[in-house]
Design a protein around this motif. Structure first.
Motif, PDB file in Angstrom:
ATOM      1  N   THR A 252      61.245  71.844  55.260  1.00 14.83           N
ATOM      2  CA  THR A 252      61.696  72.808  56.429  1.00 14.83           C
ATOM      3  C   THR A 252      63.007  73.263  55.882  1.00 14.83           C
ATOM      4  N   LYS A 253      63.870  73.106  55.149  1.00 12.92           N
ATOM      5  CA  LYS A 253      65.436  73.813  54.815  1.00 12.92           C
ATOM      6  C   LYS A 253      65.246  74.114  53.512  1.00 12.92           C
ATOM      7  N   ASP A 254      66.134  75.268  53.351  1.00  9.39           N
ATOM      8  CA  ASP A 254      66.151  75.624  51.959  1.00  9.39           C
ATOM      9  C   ASP A 254      67.317  75.032  51.274  1.00  9.39           C
ATOM     10  N   TRP A 255      66.796  74.939  49.940  1.00 10.22           N
ATOM     11  CA  TRP A 255      67.917  74.241  48.966  1.00 10.22           C
ATOM     12  C   TRP A 255      67.966  75.089  47.727  1.00 10.22           C
ATOM     13  N   THR A 256      68.849  76.113  47.867  1.00  6.30           N
ATOM     14  CA  THR A 256      68.746  77.283  46.986  1.00  6.30           C
ATOM     15  C   THR A 256      69.377  77.177  45.595  1.00  6.30           C
ATOM     16  N   ASN A 257      70.482  76.431  45.687  1.00  2.69           N
ATOM     17  CA  ASN A 257      71.164  76.080  44.442  1.00  2.69           C
ATOM     18  C   ASN A 257      71.488  74.739  44.065  1.00  2.69           C
ATOM     19  N   LEU A 258      72.144  74.249  42.780  1.00  3.29           N
ATOM     20  CA  LEU A 258      72.335  73.210  42.502  1.00  3.29           C
ATOM     21  C   LEU A 258      73.226  72.663  43.888  1.00  3.29           C
TER      22      LEU A 258
END
Length: 627
Positions: A252-258
């Protein structure tokens, strides 16, 4: 120190390095005179392969010269096919015109830039065309079932009752020629047996349609790997078969980077993951996955592969976050060795040749691309960062900020140059950007203008592989054998804590209310008390399967990844090929999943799902079993 020989139809030339740590006794004019005489004795159409410590040229012209008038144009006057070199401590193959240039890092230890310990096997045809294969050192007849653990097996989420069997197998001395499996029941009756299909140099796969009459039964799997030298190895696992096994994955949540964001500080309340974890699905993406950690964007997971032999295996791949089914694959020109990011509807990656790609996250079509103008060596292995519509990419004089939608530059660094390849990703918040050059310094920049604010090269900060974590204006990072806490705006060292272990790994510290937790080269996972900075506990991982940290070799208990806080557990993968869950209060390992291939990338968390990858090219989704 210079000589030549013929083998088959090919003329091989070994030339000495022109310089190094000390000036050699010979001069370039001496080598030129010998080389000119040597080439006079062969037909100009004869295929030529040259060995040297370094690469002669970064462009399409290979000219060995004594002076302006005395020149040998090897790729035009002669039939130069390949140039083999080292020097840069990197695995890197590319075409420079018609010449294949092949760089190989250290064979018995990790490279300066964390390249894997490996040697190459070359195959040359009668026309001098060369194919290469990396062979990783120290691995002895290794085989492991990756898709079964804790008496649970991964089923295909899209095909009811289909069990996905994934096996990682490797042997340094010989190629794995075949892998087969046999499944037996608790009454020792054979349920099924079959050969498996190769996916990568590590991974083999089969889809199994197990009869429903075995529902609820304990089944036993044995796999046998046959190697090209006539030897074999086997592995066994047991699991309870449940054809209706279900996982309700909710990314459900974005994890856009390291580590979720450009500051590389994962938020505690980001996820709904609860232990114990079980493997929901595993998918192979037909390419090795190195330090490009998975990211999650709009419910899908994205990874990028390396192409260390120039076989077209470098790619950015989009997978359905719930099922693991491949959505699209975009081929890159060369390896993507480090962090990819998501922003403004695109997935961004930079490859080893300096190409920057913006790929539409939904369609997998190219939105824009840009070639960063640098000298090609050392190759770009640094990771990206993105924030608020801005993409941060490159290193040295090609470090810059770009409009994420258009690719137009906002600013470009002109204050320092690239040095040896560095495995750190860019760290940036509203005010400051941190980036380093291996064997040079750590630099602080104004995030809005790109102006260099400060640099630090003392105390081991000149050779650093880890990415800093920005907690507000305070940066936590590891370098050489010390933990550093810095004022990120001023470049002031607030704390330097010398440690009794080597921390020249690519692990970003996890800072909790009471602890600072990080991976090491030789001592597994360490937790320091946040007030006293003394060791609170240690988790000793197994010896690495493949060595990557600079000059590390067998045996070293290496963690190149960063721990992530999940349900009061530090979750991480290690170079021993195992995912761990460690209770941060006690330091006890409460969960493990062994893959059988080294893990170089940090996990990503979204909703109730933990995503991880292994070097064999497998993407794993762990979650809670929906009973």
């Amino acid at each position: 120190v210079w000589y030549s020989f013929n083998y088959g139809n090919v003329h091989y030339i070994v030339t000495p390095m022109p310089g190094g740590d000390h000036l050699p006794s010979y001069r370039e004019k001496d080598v030129y005179a010998w080389l000119k005489n040597d080439l006079a004795h062969i037909n100009p159409k004869t295929p030529i392969v040259v060995f040297n410590h370094d690469l002669l040229s970064n462009n399409e012209e290979f000219i060995y010269k004594k002076d302006l008038e005395n020149r040998l144009v090897l790729n035009k006057e002669y039939n130069l096919k390949a140039w083999l070199y080292g020097h840069w401590h990197n695995h890197f193959v590319r075409m420079q015109g018609d010449v294949k240039t092949i760089s190989t890092a250290t064979l018995d230890k990790g490279g300066i830039d964390h390249s894997t310990s490996a040697y190459r096997v070359m195959q040359v045809d009668g026309k001098g065309n060369m194919e290469t294969q990396l062979r990783y050192a120290y691995i002895n007849k290794h085989v492991k079932i990756a898709s079964i653990a804790n008496e649970r097996a991964a089923l295909n989420p899209s095909k009811k009752g289909i069990l996905e069997l994934v096996v990682n197998s490797y042997y340094s001395d010989a190629e794995t020629k075949s892998v087969s499996y046999k499944i037996t029941s608790s009454e020792q009756k054979v349920v099924m047996t079959q050969a498996m299909k190769r996916k990568t140099d590590w991974t083999w796969h089969s889809s199994l349609n197990i009869p429903k009459r075995h529902d609820g039964e304990m089944l036993f799997v044995e796999v046998v790997a046959q190697f090209s030298d006539g030897t074999s190895a086997s592995a066994k696992e047991a699991f309870v078969f449940n054809s209706s096994q279900k996982f309700d994955l909710q990314p459900t949540k974005d994890w856009t980077n390291l580590l979720e964001n450009s500051s590389h500080v994962a938020t505690k309340d980001n996820n709904d993951v609860k232990f114990p974890l079980h493997l929901s699905w595993v998918k192979n993406v037909a390419g090795n996955l190195f330090m490009s950690s998975p990211i999650v964007y709009n419910g899908n997971v994205y990874v990028a592969t390396v192409d260390e032999e120039l076989r077209g295996e470098g790619a950015v791949i989009g997978l359905d976050g719930k099922t693991g089914e491949q959505l699209w694959r975009y081929q890159t020109r060369n390896s993507v060795k480090n962090t990819i990011v998501a922003e403004a509807g695109n997935i961004y990656a930079q490859d080893a040749e300096g190409y920057l790609y913006a790929i539409n996250a939904k369609t997998g079509k190219l939105s824009w691309e840009k070639q960063l103008e640098f000298d090609h060596l050392p190759v770009i292995i640094e990771g990206l960062a993105s924030k608020d519509g801005i993409l941060y990419a490159g290193t040295g004089k090609v470090l810059g900020a770009y409009d994420a939608k258009s690719g137009e530059p906002i600013w470009t660094n002109n204050s320092w140059s690239q040095n040896q390849g560095a495995t750190s990703s860019i760290s940036v918040n509203d005010d400051v950007l941190l980036m380093g050059a291996q064997w040079s310094a750590l630099f602080g920049h104004d995030a809005k203008t790109g102006e260099k604010l400060w640099s630090l090269s003392k105390y081991g900060l000149s050779n650093r592989g880890a990415t800093p974590a920005l907690y507000g204006d305070v940066a936590y990072l590891l370098s050489s054998n010390s933990l550093f806490i810095l004022d990120a705006k001023r470049g002031e060292i607030l704390l330097k804590k010398e440690l009794p272990y080597n921390v020249d790994a690519t692990s970003t510290p996890l800072v909790t209310e009471k602890l600072i937790i990080f991976g090491t080269v030789d001592n597994g996972l360490i937790a320091l008390d946040k007030e006293s900075y003394e060791q609170e506990w240690k988790v000793t991982t197994k010896p690495a399967l493949v060595y990557s940290s600079p000059y590390s070799h067998f045996p070293a208990n290496t963690i190149e990844t960063s721990p992530v806080l999940v349900d009061n557990m530090a979750v991480f993968g290690a170079s021993d090929g195992i995912f761990y869950g460690v209770n941060i209060d006690t330091g006890k390992v409460l969960w493990m999943h062994e893959t059988g291939a080294p893990i170089f990338s940090t996990v990503a968390i979204s909703g109730n799902v933990v995503y991880g990858t292994d070097f064999g090219g497998n993407v794993y989704a762990f979650s809670n079993l929906n009973r």
